[in-house]
Motif scaffolding. Structure first.
Motif, mmCIF file in Angstrom:
data_model
loop_
_atom_site.group_PDB
_atom_site.id
_atom_site.type_symbol
_atom_site.label_atom_id
_atom_site.label_comp_id
_atom_site.label_asym_id
_atom_site.label_seq_id
_atom_site.Cartn_x
_atom_site.Cartn_y
_atom_site.Cartn_z
ATOM 1 N N MET A 71 -6.042 9.684 -9.111
ATOM 2 C CA MET A 71 -4.606 9.874 -9.128
ATOM 3 C C MET A 71 -3.730 9.373 -8.068
ATOM 4 S SD MET A 71 -2.684 13.610 -9.378
ATOM 5 C CE MET A 71 -1.467 12.976 -8.253
ATOM 6 N N VAL A 72 -4.076 9.238 -7.066
ATOM 7 C CA VAL A 72 -3.416 8.677 -5.786
ATOM 8 C C VAL A 72 -3.306 7.113 -6.016
ATOM 9 C CG1 VAL A 72 -3.150 8.347 -3.416
ATOM 10 C CG2 VAL A 72 -3.956 10.581 -4.321
ATOM 11 N N THR A 73 -4.476 6.628 -6.187
ATOM 12 C CA THR A 73 -4.472 4.944 -6.069
ATOM 13 C C THR A 73 -4.284 4.328 -7.529
ATOM 14 O OG1 THR A 73 -6.943 5.003 -6.420
ATOM 15 C CG2 THR A 73 -6.279 5.010 -4.292
ATOM 16 N N MET A 82 0.704 -1.089 -0.022
ATOM 17 C CA MET A 82 -0.116 -0.117 0.027
ATOM 18 C C MET A 82 0.949 1.181 0.001
ATOM 19 S SD MET A 82 -2.963 0.987 2.723
ATOM 20 C CE MET A 82 -3.757 -0.468 2.509
ATOM 21 N N SER A 83 0.519 2.234 -0.847
ATOM 22 C CA SER A 83 1.529 3.183 -0.888
ATOM 23 C C SER A 83 1.237 4.211 0.072
ATOM 24 C CB SER A 83 1.106 4.020 -2.285
ATOM 25 O OG SER A 83 0.066 4.879 -2.031
ATOM 26 N N LEU A 84 2.488 5.294 0.264
ATOM 27 C CA LEU A 84 2.277 5.974 1.755
ATOM 28 C C LEU A 84 1.233 6.851 1.680
ATOM 29 C CD1 LEU A 84 4.272 6.216 4.006
ATOM 30 C CD2 LEU A 84 5.454 8.051 2.783
ATOM 31 N N GLU A 85 0.680 7.432 0.373
ATOM 32 C CA GLU A 85 -0.209 8.422 0.311
ATOM 33 C C GLU A 85 -1.700 7.814 0.596
ATOM 34 O OE1 GLU A 85 1.631 7.704 -2.403
ATOM 35 O OE2 GLU A 85 2.015 9.298 -3.863
ATOM 36 N N ILE A 86 -1.772 6.478 0.264
ATOM 37 C CA ILE A 86 -3.107 5.809 0.638
ATOM 38 C C ILE A 86 -3.190 5.696 2.258
ATOM 39 C CG2 ILE A 86 -4.476 3.834 0.435
ATOM 40 C CD1 ILE A 86 -3.268 3.560 -2.414
ATOM 41 N N ILE A 87 -1.961 5.307 2.889
ATOM 42 C CA ILE A 87 -1.877 5.137 4.401
ATOM 43 C C ILE A 87 -2.426 6.616 4.977
ATOM 44 C CG2 ILE A 87 -0.456 5.029 6.301
ATOM 45 C CD1 ILE A 87 1.198 2.894 4.276
ATOM 46 N N PHE A 88 -1.631 7.521 4.312
ATOM 47 C CA PHE A 88 -2.187 9.185 4.993
ATOM 48 C C PHE A 88 -3.574 9.177 4.727
ATOM 49 C CE2 PHE A 88 2.291 10.295 5.265
ATOM 50 C CZ PHE A 88 2.234 11.190 6.136
ATOM 51 N N LEU A 89 -4.094 8.946 3.731
ATOM 52 C CA LEU A 89 -5.568 9.050 3.453
ATOM 53 C C LEU A 89 -6.438 8.487 4.476
ATOM 54 C CD1 LEU A 89 -6.480 9.391 -0.533
ATOM 55 C CD2 LEU A 89 -6.790 11.019 1.446
ATOM 56 N N ILE A 90 -5.992 7.064 4.855
ATOM 57 C CA ILE A 90 -6.880 6.157 5.646
ATOM 58 C C ILE A 90 -6.816 6.723 6.930
ATOM 59 C CG2 ILE A 90 -7.009 3.953 6.602
ATOM 60 C CD1 ILE A 90 -6.191 2.833 3.896
ATOM 61 N N ILE A 91 -5.345 7.174 7.653
ATOM 62 C CA ILE A 91 -5.316 7.646 8.838
ATOM 63 C C ILE A 91 -6.132 9.094 8.815
ATOM 64 C CG2 ILE A 91 -3.683 9.098 10.293
ATOM 65 C CD1 ILE A 91 -1.468 7.117 9.154
ATOM 66 N N TYR A 92 -6.117 9.886 7.663
ATOM 67 C CA TYR A 92 -7.114 11.212 7.768
ATOM 68 C C TYR A 92 -8.654 10.777 8.032
ATOM 69 C CZ TYR A 92 -9.951 14.924 5.932
ATOM 70 O OH TYR A 92 -10.642 15.925 5.876
ATOM 71 N N PHE A 93 -9.046 9.698 7.217
ATOM 72 C CA PHE A 93 -10.420 9.371 7.487
ATOM 73 C C PHE A 93 -10.915 8.875 8.803
ATOM 74 C CE2 PHE A 93 -10.438 8.354 2.714
ATOM 75 C CZ PHE A 93 -10.999 9.482 2.357
ATOM 76 N N ILE A 94 -10.004 7.969 9.360
ATOM 77 C CA ILE A 94 -10.148 7.557 10.904
ATOM 78 C C ILE A 94 -10.146 8.770 11.566
ATOM 79 C CG2 ILE A 94 -9.201 6.081 12.417
ATOM 80 C CD1 ILE A 94 -8.086 4.181 10.397
ATOM 81 N N ALA A 95 -9.067 9.794 11.487
ATOM 82 C CA ALA A 95 -9.088 10.757 12.453
ATOM 83 C C ALA A 95 -10.357 11.707 12.290
ATOM 84 C CB ALA A 95 -7.932 11.631 12.100
ATOM 85 N N MET A 96 -11.013 11.845 10.918
ATOM 86 C CA MET A 96 -12.232 12.710 11.284
ATOM 87 C C MET A 96 -13.469 12.001 11.878
ATOM 88 S SD MET A 96 -11.677 15.519 9.589
ATOM 89 C CE MET A 96 -10.010 15.698 10.479
ATOM 90 N N ALA A 97 -13.246 10.655 11.530
ATOM 91 C CA ALA A 97 -14.432 9.772 12.131
ATOM 92 C C ALA A 97 -14.248 10.056 13.669
ATOM 93 C CB ALA A 97 -14.405 8.377 11.690
#
Lengths: 164, 515
Positions: free
Chosen positions: B149-151, B1-16
């Motif tokens: 673009m990211v994925t 899994m790329s670093l961009e996707i990991i950041f996005l997932i962390i972001y979604f979890i943080a917002m939740a």
């Protein structure tokens, strides 16, 4: 017809001190306690994860405005007899059923806004009181040579200028 | 899994996580039921207002305008810069006060309380719903493009994921949760945008060298008249560009609801200053990065992806993830607010008001859910097969909403004679003129933007309609009194005026009559 007079939690001196804390030079010349009529409702509102919260709502008979209140505390019986009701203006008064509808609609909307679309619905009336008399102080006051009439909420000490 | 996707997932979890935290916080206080308990301070008010109004447009539409038209895009930026402070100064304090006196919770309900007639809701709700759909569609497309673009997955798949996340997000939190997540998202948006701008300027050798390079490609791009000087002297278009994001936002139901949730009316003043700071930091960035993308990436197939592509080119991998989170922040904060507002309008303003007056609260939620899912599915169907340009959709829907609602919202607090007939005429005239002007191709033929004709038509209709019908449809006494109360700033000592409890307004009025 069920009726409840709420206990005055803010006495005359406290009402005066609330205003003077905002405007130190303010001088209160007279104070009268007035009781405003509301329809009172207690609802059980479903929250997320199966929890149920009990919420009190008051609906102003004279303006139709509904709002959520804290739990009610009844006045001592001897004090309750000293009722000084605000007169019915008779141009904007609502009936009890309309008040019930407004209270329920307020809680349903508010619950939806809080729990959003995960809310499953469920606003159940637990109890109602046809007339809940809420105490408010009407104070005449002077500040810098000008006269004011100010209402102070007898429950929480909030204030509002009636006229100047 | 790329670093961009990991950041996005962390972001979604943080917002939740923020959503759940705010939801729990709200439950401890019964006032939390109402508009976050009308407890929102200036910082959150300002940044919530800005992040929910900026949207994916800034990352796609604004970049595209910069890439294709150079400094012409700055006309939109100039309007946008003053938009927040204008919105808060003109409407903020008075709308907060009046909405509380009238007991309004939703922005459409507020209009019906101020202009008492079921026709207000019958006209306002579908117009708002129609425009919101287009605006949401733009957010879906922007989200899909970003994830694509990211994925590296195909656009339809990326679009489906983006829509799924946005819809899921709509089920979390409440107003308070929205307000706090929007606040955090606004900060991420500023940090992300400033980061891309600085990295871009470093990559092109600085601002002056960048301008010189753009001038070498096409000197017209350095003027504010467009890539082929096509907008020179086109003041009808330029005034429209200035108006659309300066006063157009005052017509957005999901934006003006911020005013109603403020802790107290005086919050508006400080919030105005904060929103100006946010705008100065954030708004010029997308237009400039879009324009400088011409130097770094001269052959982009789709100019709307300019900012994504520049971010990918000039930022280190981990930073691309953070910036993508910023872009998703802009998109999600706008899209979820819009979807929830659309659900509320459909359930309360249309279904409960006109179809099933005895609607239970369970039915209300289901109508909202079905509306949100229907908008998501229709949005996917349109966007997956022939996605329109984000900038065009956002500008079109802001134009229509601004034309339809700005005079109604502004006159509601500033003009006592504004009545129901005037408001209905204004909403119909604003909607009809702006839509017809656009679809008939009149902007190209006349050089006048639909925002200009729409706002002129709705303002004229408000004035003429209200004045002509004063005898038969006077403004009700209680509204006039509420407006007097709203406007009261004179004889009450300033220190005491600010702390007044507007919940007592009605009780004070009734007690005052009998004293």
């Amino acid at each position: 017809m069920s009726e409840l007079v709420l206990r005055t939690l803010v006495d005359e001196d406290y009402a005066q001190s609330i205003l003077q804390a905002k405007a130190p030079g303010l001088e209160v010349t007279s104070a009268r306690l007035r009781h405003h009529p509301f329809a009172g409702f207690i609802f059980d509102v479903s929250h997320l994860a199966g929890r149920v919260g009990r919420t009190h709502a008051l609906v102003d008979y004279y303006t139709g405005k509904a709002f959520i209140s804290g739990p009610w505390q009844a006045a001592d019986p001897d004090r309750a007899t000293q009722l000084s009701p605000v007169q019915d203006p008779q141009w904007n008064t609502i009936d009890f059923d309309t008040a019930r509808q407004k209270a329920k609609s307020l809680l349903a909307t508010a619950a939806l806004r809080r729990a959003r679309l995960a809310w499953k619905g469920g606003v159940r009336e637990h109890r109602s009181v046809n007339k809940v008399w809420k105490p408010n102080w009407v104070l005449d006051a002077k500040l810098d040579g000008k006269s004011y009439r100010i209402m102070v909420d007898g429950l929480n000490g909030g204030y509002f200028f009636i006229d100047c | 899994m790329s670093l961009e996707i990991i950041f996005l997932i962390i972001y979604f979890i943080a917002m939740a996580g923020i959503g759940f935290w705010a939801m729990k916080k709200g439950q401890q206080d019964s006032e939390g039921f109402l508009l976050g308990g009308r407890s929102i301070g200036p910082g959150v008010t300002a940044l919530r207002l800005q992040s929910s109004s900026m949207s994916g447009y800034m990352f796609m539409g604004a970049g595209s305008l910069g890439y294709t038209q150079g400094y012409f895009g700055m006309w939109y930026a100039l309007g946008d810069l003053g938009g927040g402070i204008l919105n808060l100064s003109v409407l903020g304090r008075r709308m907060r006060k009046l909405s509380q006196i009238l007991g309004s919770i939703t922005s459409i309900e507020y209009l019906e309380h101020r202009y008492p007639s079921k026709w207000i809701r019958l006209i306002a709700a579908p117009v708002a719903l129609f425009c919101m759909f287009f605006y949401v569609l733009a957010q879906f497309i922007a989200g899909g493009r970003g994830l694509e673009m990211v994925t590296g997955v195909s656009f339809p798949v990326a679009l489906a994921i983006a829509i799924g996340v946005i819809v899921l997000y709509t089920f979390l939190g409440g107003y308070l949760a929205v307000a706090y997540t929007d606040f955090v998202q606004a900060i991420i948006m500023v940090v992300g945008m400033v980061w891309i701008l600085i990295a871009t300027l470093i990559a092109i050798g600085g601002f002056t060298k960048g301008n010189e390079a753009i001038g070498a490609i096409n000197p017209n791009m350095l003027t504010m008249w467009g890539a082929d000087l096509g907008f020179q002297g086109q003041w009808g278009v330029i005034i429209g560009a200035l108006l659309v994001f300066s006063i157009g936002y005052m017509g957005w139901p999901h934006v003006v609801v911020s005013h109603m949730a403020m802790k107290k009316p005086s919050v508006a003043r400080t919030a105005g200053a904060y929103s100006l700071i946010f705008n100065l930091l954030f708004i010029p960035g997308p237009y400039l990065v879009g324009m400088f993308a011409l130097i770094l990436l001269p052959n982009l197939a789709n100019p709307e992806t300019a900012i994504f592509e520049v971010a990918d080119a000039v930022l280190p991998t981990f930073a691309v993830g953070i910036v993508m989170a910023a872009i998703m922040a802009a998109i999600m904060s706008t899209a979820d607010a819009l979807l929830l507002q659309a659900g509320t309008i459909a359930s309360q303003d249309i279904y409960a008001r006109f179809i099933n007056k005895k609607m239970s609260d369970g039915q209300m939620v289901w109508v909202s859910r079905i509306t949100v899912l229907a908008l998501a599915l229709i949005g996917f169907a349109i966007a997956a097969f022939e996605p329109p340009a984000v900038a065009a959709i956002v500008i079109f829907s802001t134009t229509v909403l601004g034309s339809a609602f700005v005079p109604a919202y502004v006159c509601a607090v500033w003009w006592k004679k504004a009545n129901t007939v005037g408001a209905i005429s204004s909403m119909i005239a604003g909607t009809a003129v702006s839509v017809l002007w656009q679809v008939s191709g009149a902007p190209e033929a006349t050089g006048i933007d639909p925002m200009v004709t729409g706002i002129l038509a709705s303002t004229a209709a408000m004035i003429i309609g209200s004045l002509a019908s004063q005898a038969n449809h006077p403004v009700p006494e209680r509204i006039v009194r509420a407006l007097d109360e709203t406007a009261k700033i004179g004889p009450i000592p300033t220190k005491m005026l600010i702390g007044q409890d507007a919940l007592l307004a009605g009780q004070a009025e009734m007690a005052g009559r009998n004293e």
